[in-house]
Scaffold this motif. Structure first.
Motif, short mmCIF file in Angstrom:
data_model
loop_
_atom_site.label_atom_id
_atom_site.label_comp_id
_atom_site.label_asym_id
_atom_site.label_seq_id
_atom_site.Cartn_x
_atom_site.Cartn_y
_atom_site.Cartn_z
N PRO A 1 -38.36 -50.76 18.26
CA PRO A 1 -39.02 -50.54 19.56
C PRO A 1 -39.67 -49.16 19.62
CG PRO A 1 -36.78 -51.39 19.85
CD PRO A 1 -36.92 -51.05 18.41
N VAL A 2 -40.66 -49.02 20.47
CA VAL A 2 -41.41 -47.75 20.57
C VAL A 2 -40.48 -46.59 20.88
CG1 VAL A 2 -43.18 -46.49 21.85
CG2 VAL A 2 -43.56 -48.88 21.24
N ILE A 3 -39.51 -46.80 21.75
CA ILE A 3 -38.61 -45.71 22.12
C ILE A 3 -37.82 -45.22 20.90
CG2 ILE A 3 -36.69 -47.23 22.80
CD1 ILE A 3 -36.11 -45.21 25.07
N ASN A 4 -37.44 -46.16 20.02
CA ASN A 4 -36.75 -45.77 18.78
C ASN A 4 -37.69 -45.00 17.85
OD1 ASN A 4 -34.53 -47.33 19.67
ND2 ASN A 4 -33.99 -47.75 17.54
N GLN A 5 -38.92 -45.46 17.74
CA GLN A 5 -39.89 -44.78 16.88
C GLN A 5 -40.06 -43.33 17.32
OE1 GLN A 5 -43.51 -47.05 16.99
NE2 GLN A 5 -42.63 -48.81 15.93
N ILE A 6 -40.22 -43.12 18.62
CA ILE A 6 -40.41 -41.77 19.16
C ILE A 6 -39.17 -40.92 18.92
CG2 ILE A 6 -40.76 -40.41 21.26
CD1 ILE A 6 -42.45 -42.80 22.31
N ALA A 7 -37.99 -41.50 19.19
CA ALA A 7 -36.73 -40.75 19.05
C ALA A 7 -36.48 -40.35 17.59
CB ALA A 7 -35.56 -41.58 19.58
N VAL A 8 -36.69 -41.29 16.67
CA VAL A 8 -36.45 -41.00 15.26
C VAL A 8 -37.42 -39.94 14.74
CG1 VAL A 8 -36.58 -41.96 12.92
CG2 VAL A 8 -35.40 -43.23 14.72
N MET A 9 -38.68 -40.09 15.07
CA MET A 9 -39.67 -39.14 14.56
C MET A 9 -39.46 -37.74 15.14
SD MET A 9 -43.06 -41.55 14.33
CE MET A 9 -44.00 -40.41 13.33
N ALA A 10 -39.07 -37.67 16.41
CA ALA A 10 -38.79 -36.36 17.02
C ALA A 10 -37.56 -35.73 16.37
CB ALA A 10 -38.58 -36.52 18.53
N ALA A 11 -36.51 -36.55 16.16
CA ALA A 11 -35.29 -36.03 15.55
C ALA A 11 -35.53 -35.56 14.11
CB ALA A 11 -34.20 -37.10 15.57
N VAL A 12 -36.31 -36.33 13.35
CA VAL A 12 -36.65 -35.95 11.97
C VAL A 12 -37.44 -34.64 11.97
CG1 VAL A 12 -38.08 -36.57 9.97
CG2 VAL A 12 -36.56 -38.26 10.99
N ALA A 13 -38.40 -34.52 12.89
CA ALA A 13 -39.23 -33.31 12.96
C ALA A 13 -38.38 -32.07 13.22
CB ALA A 13 -40.28 -33.46 14.06
N VAL A 14 -37.47 -32.16 14.19
CA VAL A 14 -36.63 -31.02 14.55
C VAL A 14 -35.65 -30.70 13.43
CG1 VAL A 14 -34.87 -30.16 16.15
CG2 VAL A 14 -36.87 -31.40 17.03
N PHE A 15 -34.95 -31.71 12.92
CA PHE A 15 -33.92 -31.50 11.90
C PHE A 15 -34.51 -30.90 10.63
CE2 PHE A 15 -31.69 -33.13 8.13
CZ PHE A 15 -30.46 -32.51 8.32
N ILE A 16 -35.61 -31.47 10.14
CA ILE A 16 -36.19 -31.00 8.88
C ILE A 16 -36.77 -29.60 9.03
CG2 ILE A 16 -38.13 -31.38 7.30
CD1 ILE A 16 -37.39 -34.31 7.27
N THR A 17 -37.41 -29.33 10.16
CA THR A 17 -37.98 -27.99 10.36
C THR A 17 -36.89 -26.93 10.37
OG1 THR A 17 -39.81 -28.92 11.66
CG2 THR A 17 -39.41 -26.56 11.88
N ILE A 18 -35.80 -27.20 11.09
CA ILE A 18 -34.68 -26.24 11.14
C ILE A 18 -34.05 -26.08 9.76
CG2 ILE A 18 -32.35 -25.85 12.06
CD1 ILE A 18 -33.29 -27.16 14.66
N ALA A 19 -33.86 -27.20 9.06
CA ALA A 19 -33.23 -27.15 7.73
C ALA A 19 -34.09 -26.37 6.74
CB ALA A 19 -32.97 -28.56 7.22
N VAL A 20 -35.38 -26.68 6.68
CA VAL A 20 -36.26 -26.04 5.70
C VAL A 20 -36.40 -24.55 5.98
CG1 VAL A 20 -38.67 -25.84 4.95
CG2 VAL A 20 -37.59 -28.09 5.10
N TYR A 21 -36.75 -24.20 7.21
CA TYR A 21 -37.04 -22.79 7.49
C TYR A 21 -35.78 -21.96 7.69
CZ TYR A 21 -41.84 -24.15 7.43
OH TYR A 21 -43.05 -24.62 6.99
#
Length: 311
Positions: A169-189
């Motif tokens: 569902p769209v709500i899942n798509q938005i939630a997953v992509m937002a969570a991936v964006a935040v998690f990976i950015t914090i982890a990398v930098y």
């Protein structure tokens, strides 16, 4: 009237329950997506530290924060919505856009390899006009360069994240992509910040107030970090070539099958399969970068001639 109102409340309650149950899957989807993009995350981590090498150490964390902030904004406000919109209206456009980004990475990687081996930097300095810039201008250039590279890697990350939730569902798509964006950015930098400040930590641990073993460990860190950063710079260049070529290869059915067949043939030795794939992509990236560099050089010559003719 009352019964209609309560029926509406029941419908809303059922919708909320379904959405909540669907969102329960988000952590698992985020973990799955993070595993899929782990190679790109490693590349991003290897590429970034070179952008602060040679700058004022007191500005290192500030520069990394600037890059991280812009990276997160790009992921959340540009790349994620773009992936969702393209996936809905023009799914065919995602692969060509990513391939263009891959070509840019190959071009940047090739230029760095070329500069390592080229003799052209040995020319007489007096015959060239040397551009003098301030530390502030250099910092802005480094941040801009890092963000340009990051946005391509981030685009690949968000595209892969989207590919993992296309049936959700769209709500899942938005939630997953937002969570991936935040998690990976914090982890990398966050990890990049630890890398570039490791020498400062070593100097701190080497102080006389600490145990001799701790002091020795601190001095070891200080001695090791310049070598580590140099190695990381080479790894970052190789990563640009590898990731750029792999993006392009996956966009062409023939080369995608070749990579798949290579992995399948060496599947019984995973590390050899990974090395063979990485080496093949890096060599391919050099070849692609060479071609792109010639095209860019030709384009510049044509543009300058037209400009002279107009002038």
């Amino acid at each position: 009237m009352a019964s209609g109102f309560f029926a509406l409340l029941d419908d809303i309650s059922a919708l909320v329950k379904v959405s909540a149950a669907s969102l329960d899957d988000v952590p698992a989807q985020v973990a799955k997506t993070t595993g899929k993009v782990s190679g790109i995350v490693i590349d991003d981590t290897a590429v970034t530290p070179k952008y602060v090498v040679g700058l004022d150490p007191s500005r290192e964390l500030s520069i990394i924060f600037q890059i991280a902030k812009k990276s997160l904004i790009n992921k959340l406000l540009i790349l994620s919505p773009a992936a969702l919109l393209l996936g809905y209206f023009a799914p065919w456009a995602i692969t060509p856009i990513l391939m263009l980004g891959g070509a840019y990475l190959c071009f940047e990687g090739y230029e760095k390899v070329h500069s390592m081996f080229s003799k052209s930097h040995d020319v007489d300095v007096e015959s060239e006009q040397v551009e003098v810039i301030t530390p502030e201008e250099l910092e802005k250039q480094r941040v801009a360069g890092a963000v340009r590279t990051d946005i391509i890697l981030s685009a690949e990350i968000m595209a892969i994240a989207y590919s993992q939730v296309t049936d959700q569902p769209v709500i899942n798509q938005i939630a997953v992509m937002a969570a991936v964006a935040v998690f990976i950015t914090i982890a990398v930098y966050g990890f990049v910040g630890l890398i570039v400040k490791a020498d400062d930590m070593g100097v701190h641990l080497a102080q006389d107030k600490y145990h001799p073993a701790t002091q020795k460990f601190g001095r070891g860190i200080v001695k090791f970090m310049p070598h580590f950063l140099s190695i990381l710079s080479y790894v970052g260049t190789a990563a640009m070539l590898w990731v750029g070529a792999e993006i392009i290869a996956h966009g062409i059915p023939f080369t995608a099958h070749l990579l798949h067949d290579l992995e399948e043939a060496l599947a019984h030795i995973p590390i050899v399969a990974w090395l063979a794939k990485a080496l093949s992509c890096a060599i391919g990236g050099l070849m692609i970068g060479f071609v792109v560099e010639k095209i860019v050089h030709l384009g510049k010559k044509v543009f300058s001639k037209k400009k002279e003719a107009i002038g």
